[in-house]
Design a protein around this motif. Structure first.
Motif, short mmCIF file in Angstrom:
data_model
loop_
_atom_site.label_atom_id
_atom_site.label_comp_id
_atom_site.label_asym_id
_atom_site.label_seq_id
_atom_site.Cartn_x
_atom_site.Cartn_y
_atom_site.Cartn_z
N THR A 79 0.82 -1.22 0.00
CA THR A 79 0.00 0.00 0.00
C THR A 79 0.85 1.26 0.00
O THR A 79 0.32 2.35 -0.26
N VAL A 80 2.16 1.13 0.30
CA VAL A 80 3.01 2.31 0.40
C VAL A 80 4.24 2.24 -0.49
O VAL A 80 5.08 3.14 -0.48
N ALA A 81 4.40 1.16 -1.27
CA ALA A 81 5.58 0.99 -2.11
C ALA A 81 5.17 0.34 -3.43
O ALA A 81 4.18 -0.38 -3.51
N VAL A 82 5.98 0.59 -4.47
CA VAL A 82 5.61 0.13 -5.81
C VAL A 82 6.34 -1.14 -6.23
O VAL A 82 5.97 -1.78 -7.22
N ASP A 83 7.40 -1.53 -5.50
CA ASP A 83 8.22 -2.68 -5.90
C ASP A 83 8.45 -3.57 -4.69
O ASP A 83 9.46 -3.43 -3.99
N VAL A 84 7.52 -4.47 -4.41
CA VAL A 84 7.58 -5.31 -3.21
C VAL A 84 7.55 -6.78 -3.61
O VAL A 84 6.59 -7.24 -4.25
N ASP A 85 8.61 -7.50 -3.26
CA ASP A 85 8.63 -8.96 -3.36
C ASP A 85 8.37 -9.51 -1.96
O ASP A 85 8.45 -8.77 -0.97
N SER A 86 8.05 -10.80 -1.86
CA SER A 86 7.67 -11.35 -0.56
C SER A 86 8.17 -12.76 -0.40
O SER A 86 8.19 -13.55 -1.35
N VAL A 87 8.58 -13.10 0.82
CA VAL A 87 8.87 -14.48 1.20
C VAL A 87 8.25 -14.74 2.56
O VAL A 87 8.44 -13.97 3.50
N VAL A 88 7.46 -15.79 2.65
CA VAL A 88 6.88 -16.25 3.91
C VAL A 88 7.55 -17.58 4.24
O VAL A 88 7.45 -18.54 3.47
N ILE A 89 8.23 -17.65 5.38
CA ILE A 89 9.03 -18.81 5.73
C ILE A 89 8.17 -19.80 6.52
O ILE A 89 7.66 -19.47 7.59
N PRO A 90 8.01 -21.01 6.01
CA PRO A 90 7.17 -21.99 6.70
C PRO A 90 7.76 -22.41 8.04
O PRO A 90 8.97 -22.32 8.26
N GLU A 91 6.89 -22.88 8.92
CA GLU A 91 7.32 -23.39 10.23
C GLU A 91 8.20 -22.40 10.98
O GLU A 91 9.19 -22.78 11.61
N CYS A 92 7.85 -21.14 10.89
CA CYS A 92 8.65 -20.08 11.50
C CYS A 92 7.72 -19.07 12.15
O CYS A 92 6.68 -18.70 11.60
N GLY A 93 8.11 -18.61 13.35
CA GLY A 93 7.37 -17.59 14.05
C GLY A 93 7.91 -16.20 13.78
O GLY A 93 8.33 -15.88 12.66
N HIS A 94 7.96 -15.40 14.83
CA HIS A 94 8.27 -13.98 14.71
C HIS A 94 9.76 -13.69 14.52
O HIS A 94 10.12 -12.57 14.20
N TYR A 95 10.63 -14.68 14.69
CA TYR A 95 12.08 -14.42 14.72
C TYR A 95 12.80 -15.22 13.64
O TYR A 95 13.60 -16.12 13.94
N PRO A 96 12.61 -14.92 12.36
CA PRO A 96 13.21 -15.72 11.29
C PRO A 96 14.73 -15.82 11.37
O PRO A 96 15.30 -16.88 11.07
N ALA A 97 15.42 -14.75 11.77
CA ALA A 97 16.88 -14.78 11.80
C ALA A 97 17.43 -15.76 12.81
O ALA A 97 18.58 -16.18 12.71
N GLU A 98 16.60 -16.16 13.80
CA GLU A 98 17.06 -17.10 14.81
C GLU A 98 16.32 -18.44 14.74
O GLU A 98 16.87 -19.47 15.14
N GLU A 99 15.10 -18.43 14.23
CA GLU A 99 14.35 -19.69 14.10
C GLU A 99 14.68 -20.44 12.81
O GLU A 99 14.81 -21.66 12.81
N GLN A 100 14.79 -19.69 11.72
CA GLN A 100 15.05 -20.29 10.40
C GLN A 100 16.11 -19.46 9.66
O GLN A 100 15.85 -18.91 8.59
N PRO A 101 17.33 -19.37 10.24
CA PRO A 101 18.32 -18.49 9.63
C PRO A 101 18.74 -18.89 8.22
O PRO A 101 19.00 -18.01 7.39
N ALA A 102 18.80 -20.19 7.92
CA ALA A 102 19.22 -20.61 6.58
C ALA A 102 18.21 -20.14 5.53
O ALA A 102 18.60 -19.66 4.44
N ALA A 103 16.92 -20.26 5.83
CA ALA A 103 15.90 -19.83 4.88
C ALA A 103 15.92 -18.32 4.69
O ALA A 103 15.79 -17.82 3.55
N LEU A 104 16.07 -17.56 5.77
CA LEU A 104 16.13 -16.11 5.64
C LEU A 104 17.40 -15.69 4.91
O LEU A 104 17.36 -14.80 4.05
N LEU A 105 18.53 -16.32 5.22
CA LEU A 105 19.78 -15.99 4.54
C LEU A 105 19.65 -16.20 3.03
O LEU A 105 20.07 -15.35 2.24
N GLU A 106 19.08 -17.32 2.63
CA GLU A 106 18.92 -17.58 1.20
C GLU A 106 18.08 -16.49 0.53
O GLU A 106 18.41 -15.99 -0.55
N ALA A 107 16.99 -16.10 1.18
CA ALA A 107 16.14 -15.05 0.62
C ALA A 107 16.86 -13.72 0.54
O ALA A 107 16.76 -12.99 -0.47
N LEU A 108 17.62 -13.38 1.57
CA LEU A 108 18.35 -12.11 1.58
C LEU A 108 19.45 -12.10 0.54
O LEU A 108 19.65 -11.09 -0.16
#
Length: 309
Positions: free
Chosen positions: A274-303
């Protein structure tokens, strides 16, 4: 490094945190950085274009530890404790969006990076959004995760029919209270913050216990840290009109919205679109509020895929 940076050591610095990945201290060092009139703690290392990592409540720079070494192969990584957090100074005020934005741009000015990419989680998302809105020419790309921005979208109901939503967001109003929350939590930091980590992670077992213990010990041990943790939420009163002002013009900076499938899910991308024109998205399965500590490999790959220079 400039003369405005001083090496730091001891509890909360690179030399005083538990269980860092092997080789971490050979690459990264803790510094006090003078920015916007205060001293901020930043952990800096690596080579290449600058990448700013800004975390959220109630964590500090340590939240990024699993990602920092891999990212340092392509970037000069700067993981910062914002004002009031960790080893950074804890002034009585300045926790509103405008001041936090000035702090971060001041930090990057002092270190010597006119342009940079950024990753912001939780409160770091709030600040990162405002930075991209204010100075898009300075930010190459920005990844924002696991928060919605106060005042930007319609607020969830105070008395929700959805029990999960109530359990997920009740801390907002508690944290915004004046004075009484410190008195209720002081001496019970493990109870209050432990509950936050256990219930906002995808599972209590999925969040590293030693990390939780370190964050709680920081809030218990470092003078002013507990009060400042609540001041971020008290300053929402000031920040809401500041965020709404920025909504008037859409952001063109490329954005990656990231979230946990068991936490914010699609809410992050939906709001940012709603506030930006170029937004991609990744939703990490089996992960709560802390992706960098719960699923770091998945977040790292996306980043890495999104940020790669």
């Amino acid at each position: 490094m400039t003369t405005h940076l001083t090496e730091l050591s001891g509890f909360g610095s690179v030399s005083g945190v538990p269980k860092l990945p092997g080789g971490f201290r050979e690459v990264f060092q803790s510094y006090r950085v003078e920015a916007n009139g205060i001293g901020l703690h930043a952990v800096i290392g690596g080579q290449g274009p600058a990448l700013l990592l800004l975390g959220g409540w109630p964590e500090n720079w340590f939240a990024w530890r699993y990602l920092m070494l891999p990212l340092s192969r392509d970037f000069t990584v700067i993981a910062v404790d914002p004002r009031g957090v960790g080893l950074s100074e804890k002034p009585a005020d300045g926790y509103d969006a405008d001041t936090l934005v000035a702090d971060m741009f001041g930090l990057m000015d002092t270190i010597g990076h006119q342009k940079f990419s950024m990753v912001g989680h939780d409160v770091g998302l709030w600040v990162g959004y405002a930075m991209a809105a204010d100075r898009p020419e300075r930010i190459e790309r920005i990844a924002l995760g696991e928060a919605i921005i106060p005042g930007l979208s319609p607020s969830p109901p105070l008395l929700s029919d959805d029990r999960w939503l109530s359990d997920f967001l009740w801390h907002f109003n508690f944290n915004r209270a004046l004075v009484v929350n410190e008195r209720l939590v002081e001496g019970r930091e493990d109870l209050y913050f432990g509950y936050q980590f256990d219930t906002k992670a995808g599972s209590a077992a999925g969040f590293p216990a030693y990390g939780k213990e370190f964050y709680i010990e920081t809030l218990r041990r470092v003078p002013g840290a507990l009060k400042a943790s609540f001041d971020y939420y008290r300053a929402i009163d000031q920040s809401i009109p500041q965020y709404r002002r920025r909504k008037e013009r859409k952001i063109a900076v490329p954005i990656l919205a990231f979230s946990g499938g068991l936490a914010c899910g699609e809410m992050v991308a939906d709001e940012l679109r709603t506030v930006a024109v170029d937004v991609d998205s990744v939703v990490i399965p089996e992960c709560g509020h802390y992706p960098a500590e719960e699923q770091p490999a998945a977040l790292l790959e996306a980043l890495q895929r999104f940020l790669r220079p």
